[in-house]
Design an enzyme around this catalytic site. Structure first.
Site, PDB file in Angstrom:
ATOM      1  N   ARG A 106       0.849  -1.189   0.000  1.00 32.73           N
ATOM      2  CA  ARG A 106       0.000   0.000   0.000  1.00 32.73           C
ATOM      3  C   ARG A 106       0.884   1.238   0.000  1.00 32.73           C
ATOM      4  O   ARG A 106       2.096   1.129   0.118  1.00 32.73           O
ATOM      5  CB  ARG A 106      -0.957  -0.030   1.203  1.00 32.73           C
ATOM      6  CG  ARG A 106      -0.258  -0.547   2.439  1.00 32.73           C
ATOM      7  CD  ARG A 106      -0.413   0.200   3.684  1.00 32.73           C
ATOM      8  NE  ARG A 106      -0.323   1.605   3.562  1.00 32.73           N
ATOM      9  CZ  ARG A 106       0.809   2.317   3.661  1.00 32.73           C
ATOM     10  NH1 ARG A 106       1.987   1.716   3.847  1.00 32.73           N
ATOM     11  NH2 ARG A 106       0.799   3.621   3.578  1.00 32.73           N
ATOM     12  N   ASP A 133      -2.054  10.658  -2.319  1.00 30.11           N
ATOM     13  CA  ASP A 133      -2.434   9.569  -3.233  1.00 30.11           C
ATOM     14  C   ASP A 133      -2.735  10.079  -4.630  1.00 30.11           C
ATOM     15  O   ASP A 133      -2.579   9.367  -5.614  1.00 30.11           O
ATOM     16  CB  ASP A 133      -3.642   8.809  -2.682  1.00 30.11           C
ATOM     17  CG  ASP A 133      -3.180   7.937  -1.533  1.00 30.11           C
ATOM     18  OD1 ASP A 133      -3.093   8.444  -0.401  1.00 30.11           O
ATOM     19  OD2 ASP A 133      -2.839   6.768  -1.793  1.00 30.11           O
TER      20      ASP A 133
HETATM   21  O1  MRU Z   1      -4.699   3.147   2.092  1.00 29.17           O
HETATM   22  P1  MRU Z   1      -3.221   3.368   2.021  1.00 29.17           P
HETATM   23  O2  MRU Z   1      -2.484   2.835   3.193  1.00 29.17           O
HETATM   24  O3  MRU Z   1      -2.652   2.899   0.696  1.00 29.17           O
HETATM   25  O4  MRU Z   1      -3.055   4.956   2.051  1.00 29.17           O
HETATM   26  C1  MRU Z   1      -1.781   5.503   1.958  1.00 29.17           C
HETATM   27  C2  MRU Z   1      -1.723   6.966   2.101  1.00 29.17           C
HETATM   28  O5  MRU Z   1      -2.725   7.629   2.219  1.00 29.17           O
HETATM   29  C3  MRU Z   1      -0.371   7.599   2.005  1.00 29.17           C
HETATM   30  O6  MRU Z   1      -0.322   8.761   2.773  1.00 29.17           O
HETATM   31  C4  MRU Z   1      -0.077   7.970   0.540  1.00 29.17           C
HETATM   32  O7  MRU Z   1      -0.302   6.894  -0.306  1.00 29.17           O
HETATM   33  C5  MRU Z   1       1.319   8.430   0.367  1.00 29.17           C
HETATM   34  S1  MRU Z   1       2.497   7.126   0.507  1.00 29.17           S
HETATM   35  C6  MRU Z   1       4.040   7.771   0.193  1.00 29.17           C
END
Ligand code: MRU
Length: 349
Positions: free
Chosen positions: A47, A238
């Site tokens: 993730r 994201d």
């Molecule tokens: O649901 P996730 O754990 O994939 O969400 C991740 C995030 O929101 C992070 O802050 C984002 O992807 C940046 S990772 C460098």
């Protein structure tokens, strides 16, 4: 040197650290079938936006290797279908689509090549995407570390370290670079309900680097800011729209509102692969809604009465005017963000 990697390619297999099990267990999955990559992305074994991009590219490479045809036209059609399948794994992190587009561009750029040569190129491209992410994050972190001063109390949300990227990290990479530059500071880590990426992963990574941290419930951030105990907030992203509106883990928007109220600088750290220039603003960013059970239970632990309704929006969108700056590999875009982003985007690496 950090003794783990989120994802790598070894002997035509993808090796990834199963983040669902951390911090209790450090288990590496060895994946040879692209369907298992889709499952790993969907269930958050891997993730974080940049890491999802790398996983998608490697998944596409696995898919390409499994195609048995020698007919280039049939190969291209089947490869496009595989990429489409992988693209459906999660909707918000744009790095997923960015990486798959890069993989498809490789095929488009070599229309006359035999299948075996294309397969080789795709395997190489996936590894290049991983390597580039490492370099990009190190540049980003060097630009960003100036926002941390000796003695600061930094606050962060979710997980943005080496686990969430190909290597090094984005927001956490900024902290790492500041630490490696000799600055001494501490970090408030939001636990990040409901999947606890802060409590389980960011603490684990900060511990390995040796940066002092204190874990807090998400709701404690306001009180700490009110008491003047937060000097700067740094989070990841994201997907960032052309105007700087930023989708990140649910709870980021409320931090940005609090930061403005309390006069705390609020930075987003993300590579250009996280920008989506096809979107004028963040209202158009698709926000993933995940299973309500992720809110009503944690692993096997039941947290709410049976039948309790729950809403599980995985991300929120922070409007650009609440963001002090976006830290990228080409420098920091500051307010007014739109023109600075445009300028940096066109600047040479
Ligand atoms: O649901 P996730 O754990 O994939 O969400 C991740 C995030 O929101 C992070 O802050 C984002 O992807 C940046 S990772 C460098």
């Amino acid at each position: 040197m950090i003794p783990y990697c989120s994802i790598c390619w070894e002997d035509n297999k993808v090796r990834l650290l199963d983040q669902r099990l951390l911090p209790q267990e450090e288990l590496y999955l060895e994946i040879t079938d692209y369907h298992d990559i889709i499952e790993a992305i969907r269930t958050l074994a891997i993730r974080g936006a940049p890491a999802i991009g790398v996983a998608a590219a490697m998944g596409a490479a696995l898919g390409a290797l499994a195609l048995k045809t020698e007919d280039p036209e049939e190969f291209k059609k089947s490869f496009a279908a595989i990429c489409q399948e992988i693209a459906a794994a999660r909707p918000t992190a744009v790095n997923l689509f960015w990486a798959l587009n890069r993989m498809q561009d490789v095929v488009k750029a070599h229309p006359a090549e035999p299948v075996a040569a294309l397969q080789e190129r795709l395997v190489r491209e996936a590894q290049v995407i991983l390597k580039e992410d490492d370099t990009t994050n190190r540049h980003l972190a060097q630009h960003g570390q100036v926002v941390i001063k000796d003695g600061d109390q930094v606050l962060t949300h979710c997980n943005t370290g080496a686990l969430a990227t190909g290597a090094y990290g984005t927001a956490l990479g900024v902290m790492r670079a500041a630490w490696e530059a000799g600055k001494r500071f501490s970090v408030w880590v939001d636990e990040t309900r409901p999947l606890l990426q802060g409590a389980r992963l960011t603490t684990w990574e900060l511990g390995k680097i040796g940066i002092p941290y204190t874990l807090i419930p998400d709701g404690a951030a306001a009180a700490l800011m009110q008491k003047g105990r937060v000097n700067v907030i740094i989070v990841g992203a994201d997907r960032i729209a052309a105007n700087g509106d930023t989708a990140n883990k649910i709870g980021t928007y409320s931090l940005a509102v609090l930061a403005q109220y309390h006069g705390v600088p609020f930075y987003v750290a993300a590579p250009f692969s996280t920008f989506d220039f096809s979107l004028a603003d963040g209202l158009q960013i698709p926000v993933e809604e995940r299973a309500p059970e992720e809110v009503t239970r944690f692993r096997r632990e039941i947290l709410a009465p049976s039948g309790a309704q729950a809403l599980n929006l995985a991300f929120d969108v922070t409007p650009n005017e609440l963001i002090t700056g976006i830290i990228t590999e080409k420098g920091i875009a500051r307010q007014p963000l739109i023109s600075d982003i445009k300028y940096l985007r066109s600047a040479k690496d």
